[in-house]
Design an enzyme around this catalytic site. Sequence first.
Site, PDB file in Angstrom:
ATOM      1  N   GLN A  33       0.913  -1.036  -0.470  1.00 49.30           N
ATOM      2  CA  GLN A  33       0.407   0.202  -0.537  1.00 49.30           C
ATOM      3  C   GLN A  33       1.300   1.511   0.158  1.00 49.30           C
ATOM      4  O   GLN A  33       1.991   1.302   1.312  1.00 49.30           O
ATOM      5  CB  GLN A  33      -0.977  -0.157   1.278  1.00 49.30           C
ATOM      6  CG  GLN A  33      -1.966   0.988   1.164  1.00 49.30           C
ATOM      7  CD  GLN A  33      -2.942   0.972   2.011  1.00 49.30           C
ATOM      8  OE1 GLN A  33      -2.352   1.612   2.760  1.00 49.30           O
ATOM      9  NE2 GLN A  33      -3.554   0.961   2.483  1.00 49.30           N
ATOM     10  N   TYR A  50      -6.686  10.942   3.980  1.00 49.02           N
ATOM     11  CA  TYR A  50      -5.153  11.187   3.174  1.00 49.02           C
ATOM     12  C   TYR A  50      -5.097  11.945   1.915  1.00 49.02           C
ATOM     13  O   TYR A  50      -5.887  12.430   1.776  1.00 49.02           O
ATOM     14  CB  TYR A  50      -4.551   9.965   3.238  1.00 49.02           C
ATOM     15  CG  TYR A  50      -4.223   8.759   4.173  1.00 49.02           C
ATOM     16  CD1 TYR A  50      -3.700   9.509   5.556  1.00 49.02           C
ATOM     17  CD2 TYR A  50      -3.807   7.508   4.627  1.00 49.02           C
ATOM     18  CE1 TYR A  50      -3.699   8.256   6.610  1.00 49.02           C
ATOM     19  CE2 TYR A  50      -4.070   6.857   5.707  1.00 49.02           C
ATOM     20  CZ  TYR A  50      -3.558   7.169   6.285  1.00 49.02           C
ATOM     21  OH  TYR A  50      -3.452   6.884   8.029  1.00 49.02           O
ATOM     22  N   ARG A  98      -7.977  -6.651  12.845  1.00 47.99           N
ATOM     23  CA  ARG A  98      -7.737  -7.006  13.279  1.00 47.99           C
ATOM     24  C   ARG A  98      -8.157  -8.182  14.025  1.00 47.99           C
ATOM     25  O   ARG A  98      -7.037  -8.607  14.996  1.00 47.99           O
ATOM     26  CB  ARG A  98      -8.711  -6.473  14.671  1.00 47.99           C
ATOM     27  CG  ARG A  98      -8.823  -4.329  14.476  1.00 47.99           C
ATOM     28  CD  ARG A  98      -9.223  -3.504  15.598  1.00 47.99           C
ATOM     29  NE  ARG A  98     -10.517  -4.047  14.562  1.00 47.99           N
ATOM     30  CZ  ARG A  98     -11.799  -3.472  15.325  1.00 47.99           C
ATOM     31  NH1 ARG A  98     -11.513  -2.759  16.665  1.00 47.99           N
ATOM     32  NH2 ARG A  98     -13.051  -2.940  14.455  1.00 47.99           N
ATOM     33  N   CYS A 140     -12.209  -4.505  21.050  1.00 45.51           N
ATOM     34  CA  CYS A 140     -11.310  -3.017  22.030  1.00 45.51           C
ATOM     35  C   CYS A 140     -11.149  -2.192  21.537  1.00 45.51           C
ATOM     36  O   CYS A 140     -10.242  -1.626  22.137  1.00 45.51           O
ATOM     37  CB  CYS A 140     -10.829  -4.313  22.976  1.00 45.51           C
ATOM     38  SG  CYS A 140      -9.085  -5.264  22.342  1.00 45.51           S
ATOM     39  N   CYS A 199      -5.344  -2.498  19.937  1.00 48.71           N
ATOM     40  CA  CYS A 199      -4.316  -3.299  19.287  1.00 48.71           C
ATOM     41  C   CYS A 199      -2.916  -2.054  19.236  1.00 48.71           C
ATOM     42  O   CYS A 199      -1.694  -2.177  18.902  1.00 48.71           O
ATOM     43  CB  CYS A 199      -4.803  -3.759  17.789  1.00 48.71           C
ATOM     44  SG  CYS A 199      -6.136  -4.084  17.811  1.00 48.71           S
TER      45      CYS A 199
END
Length: 363
Positions: free
Chosen positions: A100, A170, A321, A346, A349
């Site tokens: 990416q 972005y 995730r 949650c 991370c």
Amino acid sequence: MKALFEQSNIGKMQVKNRFIRSATWENMTTEDGHMTDKLYDIYEELAQGGVGLIITGYANIVIEEQPNPGMMGIYDDSFIDEYQKLTELVHTYDSKIVMQLAYGGTKTTHNVGERIIYAPSEVAEKGTNTLGKSMTKAEIDYIIHAFALSAKRAQQAGFDGVEIHGAHTYLINQFLSPYYNRRTDQYGGSLENRMRFLVEVFLQMRKLVGDDFSIMVKLTASEFFEGGLTFAETRVICKTLENIGVDAIEISGNIHGKASTMIGQYFDGYQLQEEGYFVEYGKAISDDVDIPIITVGGLANIETIETILGTTNIAYFAIARPLLSEPHLIKRWQAGDRRPGICEHCSKCRTRRGNFCVVHNKR
């Protein structure tokens, strides 16, 4: 009938199943963006875990622009050899890997004030309140060329393709947005003008890498606020990208940290889903175009994913995730254990030591 565990194509790239690891900033490179042993291990484990396609964490395309610490770099030729090691490692397990590419712009709080940050116009980013420099034509040309050179380096390093990050506020997303793009030249005003920057990035890339190298684009479905990019505009952008030869489009959004308060609400006539946040948007676009559409966001249940596959034209499912907490989730599903991923959503991370699951997969 489509199946999750069947071979399919993104451009000329053959993918062994319909699961994609969506781009995830790991925060585990060296200070200048080079690979580390820890990062090689993470990608090897993902490939071992059975995911068909891995999209790397976003890589900065010019040395002076790093929106987050610990992110991958691709801004000069010094990266090619170490990425060849990475791509060979992933290919050992019959997985594909795409890099990416991004210019973060004002979606950052990292080293602000110590560097020039480009933007289409001098409009502060809503989340960070960071203000950028309105770009001159020469600066636009510089960044477009940097995107193209980075794609060529990725090709030389053995990647199976690249993904242009045009989402999440972005730089490319800001050019597309009527809120952030207040320009009065050929890059601002009408949607056709606001698309010009993204279109020129793609066309210059294609010139350098040829027709057989897959180029994907990640887009925000809608900016979900008054005056921002609308879903109707995104649908037009997707048709344009199909017409110029983009190989696949990933439909995302910019609702990090806000999903719990937005799920179930309607924006631009479509509802944000509890699992597969942007599925309704992806479904509409998959009916508009004849290139693969990827959906991402909150996917952790194979039953839900199979339902989406069977009732829409969406072709691929990107997961982030759940693979942090359970890197071998896809292999488990393929072996017949269809329990949902163990990810608790949650969102803890992101740590100072890198991005990893602090509940199930401590590092």
